[in-house]
Scaffold this active site. Structure first.
Site, PDB file in Angstrom:
ATOM      1  N   LYS A 151     -18.060   8.679 -46.211  1.00  0.00           N
ATOM      2  CA  LYS A 151     -18.359   7.437 -45.489  1.00  0.00           C
ATOM      3  C   LYS A 151     -17.837   7.509 -44.055  1.00  0.00           C
ATOM      4  O   LYS A 151     -18.536   7.166 -43.105  1.00  0.00           O
ATOM      5  CB  LYS A 151     -17.709   6.256 -46.223  1.00  0.00           C
ATOM      6  CG  LYS A 151     -17.662   4.986 -45.390  1.00  0.00           C
ATOM      7  CD  LYS A 151     -16.812   3.893 -46.008  1.00  0.00           C
ATOM      8  CE  LYS A 151     -15.333   4.037 -45.828  1.00  0.00           C
ATOM      9  NZ  LYS A 151     -14.690   3.239 -44.776  1.00  0.00           N
ATOM     10  N   ASN A 152     -16.588   7.956 -43.901  1.00  0.00           N
ATOM     11  CA  ASN A 152     -15.962   7.928 -42.572  1.00  0.00           C
ATOM     12  C   ASN A 152     -16.459   9.025 -41.636  1.00  0.00           C
ATOM     13  O   ASN A 152     -16.049   9.091 -40.481  1.00  0.00           O
ATOM     14  CB  ASN A 152     -14.434   7.963 -42.701  1.00  0.00           C
ATOM     15  CG  ASN A 152     -13.909   6.642 -43.243  1.00  0.00           C
ATOM     16  OD1 ASN A 152     -14.648   5.658 -43.318  1.00  0.00           O
ATOM     17  ND2 ASN A 152     -12.642   6.617 -43.633  1.00  0.00           N
ATOM     18  N   ARG A 172     -18.112  -0.878 -50.678  1.00  0.00           N
ATOM     19  CA  ARG A 172     -18.159  -0.533 -49.257  1.00  0.00           C
ATOM     20  C   ARG A 172     -18.027   0.971 -49.063  1.00  0.00           C
ATOM     21  O   ARG A 172     -18.568   1.511 -48.105  1.00  0.00           O
ATOM     22  CB  ARG A 172     -17.001  -1.207 -48.500  1.00  0.00           C
ATOM     23  CG  ARG A 172     -17.184  -2.685 -48.284  1.00  0.00           C
ATOM     24  CD  ARG A 172     -16.063  -3.193 -47.420  1.00  0.00           C
ATOM     25  NE  ARG A 172     -15.900  -2.313 -46.266  1.00  0.00           N
ATOM     26  CZ  ARG A 172     -14.807  -2.251 -45.518  1.00  0.00           C
ATOM     27  NH1 ARG A 172     -13.787  -3.024 -45.779  1.00  0.00           N
ATOM     28  NH2 ARG A 172     -14.740  -1.431 -44.499  1.00  0.00           N
ATOM     29  N   ASP A 225      -5.436   6.560 -46.814  1.00  0.00           N
ATOM     30  CA  ASP A 225      -6.543   6.104 -47.659  1.00  0.00           C
ATOM     31  C   ASP A 225      -6.380   6.533 -49.123  1.00  0.00           C
ATOM     32  O   ASP A 225      -7.206   6.173 -49.964  1.00  0.00           O
ATOM     33  CB  ASP A 225      -7.887   6.614 -47.107  1.00  0.00           C
ATOM     34  CG  ASP A 225      -8.283   5.899 -45.821  1.00  0.00           C
ATOM     35  OD1 ASP A 225      -7.693   4.846 -45.520  1.00  0.00           O
ATOM     36  OD2 ASP A 225      -9.176   6.396 -45.116  1.00  0.00           O
ATOM     37  N   ARG A 280      -5.193  -3.623 -36.619  1.00  0.00           N
ATOM     38  CA  ARG A 280      -6.323  -2.780 -36.245  1.00  0.00           C
ATOM     39  C   ARG A 280      -6.964  -3.109 -34.892  1.00  0.00           C
ATOM     40  O   ARG A 280      -8.161  -3.393 -34.794  1.00  0.00           O
ATOM     41  CB  ARG A 280      -7.375  -2.785 -37.356  1.00  0.00           C
ATOM     42  CG  ARG A 280      -6.754  -2.499 -38.711  1.00  0.00           C
ATOM     43  CD  ARG A 280      -7.752  -2.170 -39.755  1.00  0.00           C
ATOM     44  NE  ARG A 280      -8.346  -0.853 -39.555  1.00  0.00           N
ATOM     45  CZ  ARG A 280      -9.273  -0.351 -40.344  1.00  0.00           C
ATOM     46  NH1 ARG A 280      -9.725  -1.065 -41.350  1.00  0.00           N
ATOM     47  NH2 ARG A 280      -9.755   0.837 -40.135  1.00  0.00           N
ATOM     48  N   CYS A 334      -7.381  -7.360 -40.389  1.00  0.00           N
ATOM     49  CA  CYS A 334      -8.030  -7.284 -41.696  1.00  0.00           C
ATOM     50  C   CYS A 334      -6.949  -7.159 -42.752  1.00  0.00           C
ATOM     51  O   CYS A 334      -5.766  -7.237 -42.452  1.00  0.00           O
ATOM     52  CB  CYS A 334      -9.012  -6.129 -41.767  1.00  0.00           C
ATOM     53  SG  CYS A 334      -8.260  -4.515 -41.924  1.00  0.00           S
TER      54      CYS A 334
HETATM   55  N1  EPU Z   1      -4.430   1.660 -33.479  1.00  0.00           N
HETATM   56  C1  EPU Z   1      -4.031   0.986 -32.357  1.00  0.00           C
HETATM   57  N2  EPU Z   1      -4.930   0.869 -31.326  1.00  0.00           N
HETATM   58  C2  EPU Z   1      -6.188   1.404 -31.384  1.00  0.00           C
HETATM   59  C3  EPU Z   1      -6.579   2.094 -32.542  1.00  0.00           C
HETATM   60  C4  EPU Z   1      -5.673   2.205 -33.577  1.00  0.00           C
HETATM   61  O1  EPU Z   1      -2.921   0.484 -32.286  1.00  0.00           O
HETATM   62  O2  EPU Z   1      -6.940   1.256 -30.409  1.00  0.00           O
HETATM   63  C5  EPU Z   1      -3.501   1.786 -34.608  1.00  0.00           C
HETATM   64  C6  EPU Z   1      -4.039   1.114 -35.871  1.00  0.00           C
HETATM   65  O3  EPU Z   1      -3.752  -0.267 -35.902  1.00  0.00           O
HETATM   66  C7  EPU Z   1      -3.341   1.887 -36.960  1.00  0.00           C
HETATM   67  C8  EPU Z   1      -3.248   3.295 -36.378  1.00  0.00           C
HETATM   68  O4  EPU Z   1      -3.399   3.150 -34.969  1.00  0.00           O
HETATM   69  O5  EPU Z   1      -2.059   1.363 -37.168  1.00  0.00           O
HETATM   70  C9  EPU Z   1      -4.280   4.275 -36.876  1.00  0.00           C
HETATM   71  O6  EPU Z   1      -5.549   3.697 -36.817  1.00  0.00           O
HETATM   72  P1  EPU Z   1      -6.898   4.515 -36.619  1.00  0.00           P
HETATM   73  O7  EPU Z   1      -7.514   4.099 -35.331  1.00  0.00           O
HETATM   74  O8  EPU Z   1      -6.669   5.970 -36.829  1.00  0.00           O
HETATM   75  O9  EPU Z   1      -7.768   3.937 -37.802  1.00  0.00           O
HETATM   76  P2  EPU Z   1      -9.331   3.711 -37.748  1.00  0.00           P
HETATM   77  O10 EPU Z   1      -9.925   4.766 -36.905  1.00  0.00           O
HETATM   78  O11 EPU Z   1      -9.622   2.303 -37.458  1.00  0.00           O
HETATM   79  C10 EPU Z   1      -9.960   5.286 -39.728  1.00  0.00           C
HETATM   80  C11 EPU Z   1     -10.645   5.133 -41.040  1.00  0.00           C
HETATM   81  C12 EPU Z   1      -9.756   4.337 -41.990  1.00  0.00           C
HETATM   82  C13 EPU Z   1      -8.444   5.100 -42.162  1.00  0.00           C
HETATM   83  C14 EPU Z   1      -7.800   5.324 -40.786  1.00  0.00           C
HETATM   84  C15 EPU Z   1      -6.537   6.161 -40.848  1.00  0.00           C
HETATM   85  C16 EPU Z   1     -12.968   5.119 -40.386  1.00  0.00           C
HETATM   86  C17 EPU Z   1     -14.241   4.383 -40.244  1.00  0.00           C
HETATM   87  N3  EPU Z   1     -11.919   4.439 -40.842  1.00  0.00           N
HETATM   88  O12 EPU Z   1      -9.735   3.963 -39.250  1.00  0.00           O
HETATM   89  O13 EPU Z   1     -10.425   4.285 -43.238  1.00  0.00           O
HETATM   90  O14 EPU Z   1      -7.560   4.387 -42.976  1.00  0.00           O
HETATM   91  O15 EPU Z   1      -8.730   5.979 -39.915  1.00  0.00           O
HETATM   92  O16 EPU Z   1      -6.797   7.398 -41.390  1.00  0.00           O
HETATM   93  O17 EPU Z   1     -12.929   6.319 -40.127  1.00  0.00           O
HETATM   94  C18 EPU Z   1     -10.987   3.406 -45.344  1.00  0.00           C
HETATM   95  O18 EPU Z   1     -11.912   4.231 -45.412  1.00  0.00           O
HETATM   96  O19 EPU Z   1     -10.614   2.737 -46.354  1.00  0.00           O
HETATM   97  C19 EPU Z   1     -10.297   3.200 -44.082  1.00  0.00           C
HETATM   98  C20 EPU Z   1      -9.571   2.114 -43.816  1.00  0.00           C
END
Ligand code: EPU
Length: 420
Positions: free
Chosen positions: A22-23, A398, A306, A121, A116
């Site tokens: 998915k990701n 999802r 995850d 996030r 969320c």
């Molecule tokens: N963060 C910030 N600022 C930003 C972006 C992130 O502070 O601009 C923080 C977040 O709040 C978090 C940390 O950095 O504390 C890491 O977040 P990241 O941006 O890596 O998460 P994401 O890209 O939003 C993806 C996956 C998530 C997975 C995380 C961590 C996708 C679509 N989603 O989210 O997947 O948990 O990386 O590996 O790729 C899931 O599939 O259940 C899921 C939540």
């Protein structure tokens, strides 16, 4: 809303197959916005987040067509470079279209995701990076507007903290920017590497994806391509834990074992046996009692956040005390409260959970609060005595493609009850 009814106590046997990630599929779909030529994507998982992304792409101007199991996406022109609140609120990954839209159309308007069930996030790092590439960012009425009417230019950006979709978003912005971009402290998740290989097939020039330094030389245009999405390591990992928690013997097929190294290490320390039976399949079994092990979530190649909820379910069945530390998200223990209602002994202290085992879990009515939390409840239900009813399984839909059918084929007594 559908629910799952599960009767536990059956060791899983046989083989389950892994779907596409998915990701990885989500950023791949966003990448289709970068060219007016068709992109053909294989192994797109049939999960709800993909349906949501499809809706978003259609609104933006894409034509999507499912043909012989492959998805053909064509975005001849951008009709509206906007991701509205109704879609972003159900799926935060919608912000992945930001970089691609500014790169292709010079403008994007995307609803801010807000918090969320697992944490705040924010997308501040995506925005700071886009500014380094020359975008002007403006926030108003819950939306962020990014503009680069004369196009983006290359730049250097070092992530203050590692962000998976942040890295992907900036990669998509940089491939069409003029000049060279250097991303530092980039995410090393396999999904970032998969997106880079799709972009390279489309004509992008990217080096270093999969390491923390990514170098991108912008090109004037990208073209169509054909690509197969990598296996979902989180789904595969969930199945490995399912095999271990039920004390069965399960082959998890169509996966990439090296993407699961951190989990496999922890499973072995806990007393499970994991063997690579082919380059794309793993066999898991747990012949003896499980032992408690500590786990700290980290960015890849560390232990994936995850898989934290699912591993916590496993630790309720292990002898001894396990310390689970969540370092990526600030509020990702919602499943613990439901596991406790099933009889688990868990104490939460800030971002740490102490799981004392082993506990005889008993079936109960529980509610899923997010995708991976739901998966952990399914795992707990597979070993609980009596019947567990899991409400709000739309969370699990999802990100897991028909998990109940896959588990049932391995012997689990699980059925979906559809709400009229
Ligand atoms: N963060 C910030 N600022 C930003 C972006 C992130 O502070 O601009 C923080 C977040 O709040 C978090 C940390 O950095 O504390 C890491 O977040 P990241 O941006 O890596 O998460 P994401 O890209 O939003 C993806 C996956 C998530 C997975 C995380 C961590 C996708 C679509 N989603 O989210 O997947 O948990 O990386 O590996 O790729 C899931 O599939 O259940 C899921 C939540």
């Amino acid at each position: 809303m559908d629910r799952f009814v599960i009767r536990g106590g059956v060791p899983l046997h046989g083989e389950v197959s892994t779907s596409g990630a998915k990701n990885s599929a989500l950023p791949a779909l966003a990448a289709c916005l970068l060219t007016e030529e068709p992109v053909i994507l294989h192994r797109i998982p049939a999960v709800r987040d993909i349906v949501t992304m499809g809706k978003l792409l259609r609104r933006i101007g894409a034509k999507l067509e499912l043909k012989a199991g492959a998805l053909r996406v064509e975005v001849r022109s951008i009709a509206s470079p906007e991701a509205p609140y109704e879609l972003v609120k159900t799926m935060r990954a919608s912000s992945l279209v930001l970089g691609a839209l500014v790169a292709r159309a010079g403008r994007a308007r995307v609803s801010l995701p807000g918090g969320c069930a697992i944490g705040a996030r924010p997308i501040n790092l995506h925005l700071a990076g886009l500014e380094q590439l020359g975008a002007r960012i403006h926030q108003e009425h819950g939306y962020v507007e990014a503009q680069a009417p004369a196009g983006l230019h290359g730049g250097a950006y070092s992530f203050e903290r590692i962000s998976v979709t942040g890295t992907e978003d900036l990669m998509m912005a940089a491939v069409l920017a003029e000049g060279e971009t250097l991303l530092e402290n980039a995410a090393r998740e396999p999904e970032v590497g998969d997106l880079a290989s799709l972009l390279v097939k489309m004509g992008a020039q990217i080096e270093g994806a999969g390491t923390s330094t990514i170098r991108i030389r912008g090109v004037a245009r990208l073209h169509g391509a054909e690509h197969a999405i990598i296996a979902d390591r989180i789904e595969a990992g969930t199945f490995l834990i399912a095999g271990a928690i039920t004390g069965g013997e399960l082959v998890v097929a169509d996966c990439v074992p090296e993407h699961l190294t951190a989990l496999i290490l922890k499973l072995r320390q806990a007393g499970a046996e994991v063997a690579e039976v082919s380059p794309t399949s793993l066999r898991v079994s747990a012949p003896g009692p499980l032992r408690a092990v500590d786990v700290t979530t980290q960015e890849h190649p560390g232990f994936a956040t995850d898989l934290q909820a699912q591993f916590m379910a496993l630790m309720t069945q292990a002898q001894g005390s396990s310390l689970i530390s969540e370092t990526i998200f600030e509020n990702r223990f919602m499943h613990a409260l439901e596991l406790m209602r099933m009889g688990a002994d868990i104490r939460i202290e800030g971002r740490q959970a102490i799981v004392a085992g082993s506990s005889q879990l008993t079936g109960a009515s529980v509610i899923a609060s997010d995708l991976r939390a739901s998966a952990s409840l399914v795992l707990a239900a597979l070993v609980a005595t009596g019947e567990t009813v899991i409400d709000r399984v739309y969370h699990i839909d999802r990100g897991y493609q028909r998990i109940e059918e896959k588990l049932a084929r391995a012997g689990a007594r699980i059925r979906r009850v559809r709400e009229a």
